[in-house]
Design a protein around this motif. Structure first.
Motif, short mmCIF file in Angstrom:
data_model
loop_
_atom_site.label_atom_id
_atom_site.label_comp_id
_atom_site.label_asym_id
_atom_site.label_seq_id
_atom_site.Cartn_x
_atom_site.Cartn_y
_atom_site.Cartn_z
N ARG A 170 -3.80 0.88 -18.08
CA ARG A 170 -2.86 1.99 -18.86
C ARG A 170 -1.54 2.13 -18.12
O ARG A 170 -0.92 3.11 -17.67
CB ARG A 170 -3.39 3.34 -18.18
N ASP A 171 -0.98 0.84 -18.48
CA ASP A 171 0.60 0.83 -18.41
C ASP A 171 1.10 1.14 -16.79
O ASP A 171 2.10 1.05 -16.50
CB ASP A 171 1.30 1.57 -19.22
N MET A 172 0.12 1.10 -15.94
CA MET A 172 0.42 1.20 -14.43
C MET A 172 0.98 -0.35 -14.01
O MET A 172 0.48 -1.23 -14.47
CB MET A 172 -0.82 1.45 -13.61
N PHE A 173 1.82 -0.15 -13.01
CA PHE A 173 2.37 -1.27 -12.43
C PHE A 173 2.08 -1.53 -11.03
O PHE A 173 2.11 -0.68 -10.20
CB PHE A 173 3.91 -1.36 -12.48
N MET A 174 1.35 -2.72 -10.77
CA MET A 174 0.78 -2.87 -9.42
C MET A 174 1.66 -3.51 -8.53
O MET A 174 2.09 -4.79 -8.67
CB MET A 174 -0.62 -3.43 -9.38
N ARG A 175 2.23 -2.65 -7.56
CA ARG A 175 3.66 -3.46 -6.69
C ARG A 175 3.08 -4.49 -5.65
O ARG A 175 2.03 -3.94 -5.22
CB ARG A 175 4.49 -2.42 -6.14
N VAL A 176 3.69 -5.49 -5.68
CA VAL A 176 3.18 -6.59 -4.83
C VAL A 176 3.57 -6.21 -3.41
O VAL A 176 2.92 -6.46 -2.43
CB VAL A 176 4.02 -8.00 -4.95
N GLU A 177 4.59 -5.25 -3.10
CA GLU A 177 4.91 -4.77 -2.02
C GLU A 177 3.85 -3.70 -1.62
O GLU A 177 3.48 -3.62 -0.37
CB GLU A 177 6.30 -3.83 -1.84
N ASP A 178 3.11 -3.12 -2.34
CA ASP A 178 1.98 -2.15 -1.92
C ASP A 178 0.73 -3.36 -1.58
O ASP A 178 -0.26 -2.65 -0.73
CB ASP A 178 1.46 -1.42 -3.34
N ARG A 179 0.86 -4.59 -1.75
CA ARG A 179 -0.36 -5.36 -1.20
C ARG A 179 0.20 -6.01 -0.07
O ARG A 179 -0.52 -7.16 0.63
CB ARG A 179 -0.69 -6.33 -2.49
N GLY A 180 1.29 -5.51 0.53
CA GLY A 180 1.83 -6.31 1.75
C GLY A 180 2.73 -7.23 1.79
O GLY A 180 3.27 -7.84 2.80
N VAL A 181 3.40 -7.90 0.47
CA VAL A 181 4.78 -8.42 0.42
C VAL A 181 5.58 -8.05 0.92
O VAL A 181 6.06 -6.83 0.50
CB VAL A 181 4.62 -9.16 -0.90
N ARG A 182 6.51 -8.79 1.77
CA ARG A 182 7.94 -8.34 2.09
C ARG A 182 8.94 -9.16 1.65
O ARG A 182 8.73 -10.36 1.75
CB ARG A 182 7.77 -8.19 3.66
N PHE A 183 10.11 -8.57 1.28
CA PHE A 183 11.39 -9.38 0.99
C PHE A 183 12.41 -9.19 1.87
O PHE A 183 12.40 -8.11 2.60
CB PHE A 183 11.72 -8.88 -0.70
N PRO A 184 13.21 -10.11 2.07
CA PRO A 184 13.47 -11.33 1.29
C PRO A 184 12.23 -12.28 1.74
O PRO A 184 11.62 -12.30 2.91
CB PRO A 184 14.68 -11.93 1.91
N LEU A 185 11.93 -13.16 0.72
CA LEU A 185 10.87 -14.17 0.86
C LEU A 185 10.93 -15.36 0.09
O LEU A 185 11.61 -15.46 -0.78
CB LEU A 185 9.66 -13.60 0.25
N THR A 186 10.47 -16.57 0.90
CA THR A 186 10.82 -17.72 0.37
C THR A 186 9.60 -17.93 -0.46
O THR A 186 8.45 -18.09 0.31
CB THR A 186 11.04 -18.98 1.42
N PRO A 187 9.38 -18.06 -1.80
CA PRO A 187 8.09 -18.45 -2.44
C PRO A 187 7.55 -19.83 -2.21
O PRO A 187 8.28 -20.68 -1.60
CB PRO A 187 8.24 -17.98 -3.84
N GLY A 188 6.68 -20.22 -2.79
CA GLY A 188 6.08 -21.55 -3.26
C GLY A 188 4.91 -22.07 -2.09
O GLY A 188 4.85 -21.94 -1.03
N HIS A 189 3.71 -22.08 -2.89
CA HIS A 189 2.65 -22.25 -2.18
C HIS A 189 1.92 -23.33 -2.61
O HIS A 189 0.65 -23.64 -2.60
CB HIS A 189 1.69 -21.18 -2.46
N GLU A 190 2.62 -24.12 -3.48
CA GLU A 190 2.03 -25.74 -3.98
C GLU A 190 2.91 -26.74 -3.27
O GLU A 190 3.98 -27.24 -3.87
CB GLU A 190 2.01 -25.54 -5.36
N VAL A 191 2.56 -26.91 -1.95
CA VAL A 191 3.57 -27.87 -1.28
C VAL A 191 3.04 -28.96 -0.59
O VAL A 191 1.84 -29.11 0.01
CB VAL A 191 4.14 -26.92 -0.15
#
Ligand SMILES: [Zn+2]
Ligand SMILES: [Zn+2]
Length: 350
Positions: A53-74
């Motif tokens: 229903r058009d809700m937005f699930m924020r990554v910050e609510d899942r424990g992600v903190r910025f600033p962040l260096t992404p990249g998990h295929e290394v």
């Protein structure tokens, strides 16, 4: 060292100059040779996922903190090791297993750190591989890749492993009919893995003829363009009206899942993988009457990545490298991926 970082969701990533981390104890410092650009990096960049229903699930609510260096295929080369590291040394080529857990919860104790209750995944909950170096907490998260191309193996850590685990979760067997929804990076590697381990008949559904042709070249028996024909009817026609034994949905949107359920045979398995998001309505009486199983599948465990790297070494699967970018071109890479302009995998070469 240079690192491309998300400082704030939706804003361009910034190239920052950070101190090179010093590995201590069990830690290993890896110089990054190739870092895959994944769709889930787009979700980090956008700050979340589409919910019901058009809700937005924020990554910050899942424990992600910025600033962040992404990249998990290394994939890279060991630069320096902490004083408690015993089996890994400078100069070894490695693939990094990024789905790190706390090592203590029920999932971690059976080797499924990817499903940890308190995940610490690299590139999501701690800094990842969009950088010249990455600090890995322990050598037990490394897989040696002597003789294999870093660019080829990098995406095995996410798209390859995700597809491999989804195939296992589908319990697909030879003689059965498998439908793969979505011929993006995940779907194309999924076709190859299905070829290599399952021996089933494979049909691939997508909206794009180019991607579908690539799927056929990699081993799909049937390709279906769902913008021109009804995929449910096509699958029924191909299975004497019975339907597919398993559907693996690498898109997983409201639109695709509604069709997935309609094309399943009795006892069929629907494996939901993609993070497109949305919601769907279930015909509840049909669930028991047709004995469907719906399975959510997220990345995969370390032991399966080891198996997958071995399959790649034997030449049974190859990642399709779409485009190469320098670290400074990271925003361009993410934008092109978002716009669907990259077939196969985009790779950063820091
Ligand atoms: Zn990924
Ligand atoms: Zn855990």
């Amino acid at each position: 060292m240079k690192a491309a970082r998300i400082v704030k969701p939706k804003e361009p990533l910034q190239i920052e100059d950070l101190p090179v981390p010093r590995p201590r104890g069990k830690q290993v410092l890896v110089r990054v040779l190739a870092s895959g650009v994944c769709h889930s990096d787009l979700h980090l960049w956008e700050g979340g996922y589409a919910g019901p229903r058009d809700m937005f699930m924020r990554v910050e609510d899942r424990g992600v903190r910025f600033p962040l260096t992404p990249g998990h295929e290394v994939a890279g080369i060991v630069e320096e090791v902490g004083d408690e590291v015993v089996n890994t040394g400078k100069g070894e080529k490695v693939l990094v297993y990024p789905w790190i857990g706390d090592g203590a919860c029920p999932a971690c104790t059976v080797g499924e750190e990817n499903l940890c209750d308190r995940p610490r995944s690299l590139g999501i909950f701690q800094d990842g591989g969009y950088a010249e170096y990455i600090l890995v907490p322990s050598e037990r998260y490394l897989i040696k890749i002597d003789g294999q191309e870093p660019e080829q193996v990098a995406s095995l850590a996410c798209s390859g492993l995700t597809a491999y685990t989804a195939l296992k979760n589908s319990s697909i067997r030879a003689q059965e009919f498998l439908v793969i929804v979505g011929a993006g990076g995940l779907g194309l590697i999924g076709v190859q893995i299905a070829r290599a381990i399952a021996g089933s008949t494979i049909a691939v559904i997508d909206l794009d003829d180019k991607r579908l042709e690539e799927a056929r070249r990699l081993g799909a028996d049937h390709i279906i363009n769902s913008s021109r024909s009804d995929p449910v009817k096509e699958v029924k026609d191909l299975t004497n009206g019975l339907g597919a034994d398993a559907v693996i949905d690498f898109v997983n949107s409201s639109k695709t899942v509604a069709k997935d359920l309609d094309m399943l045979r009795k006892r069929g398995r629907l494996v939901l993988v993609g993070l497109f998001g949305g919601s769907t309505e279930l015909n509840l009486a049909l669930m028991p009457l047709r004995a469907y199983r719906i399975i959510g599948s997220y990345t995969g465990k370390y032991a399966d990545l080891v198996e997958l790297v071995a399959l790649a070494r034997r030449g049974m699967i190859r990642s399709v490298i779409g485009k190469r970018f320098r670290l400074e071109e990271v925003n361009d890479a993410l934008t092109q991926l978002k716009e669907g302009k990259i077939m196969g995998r985009a790779v950063l070469n820091p």
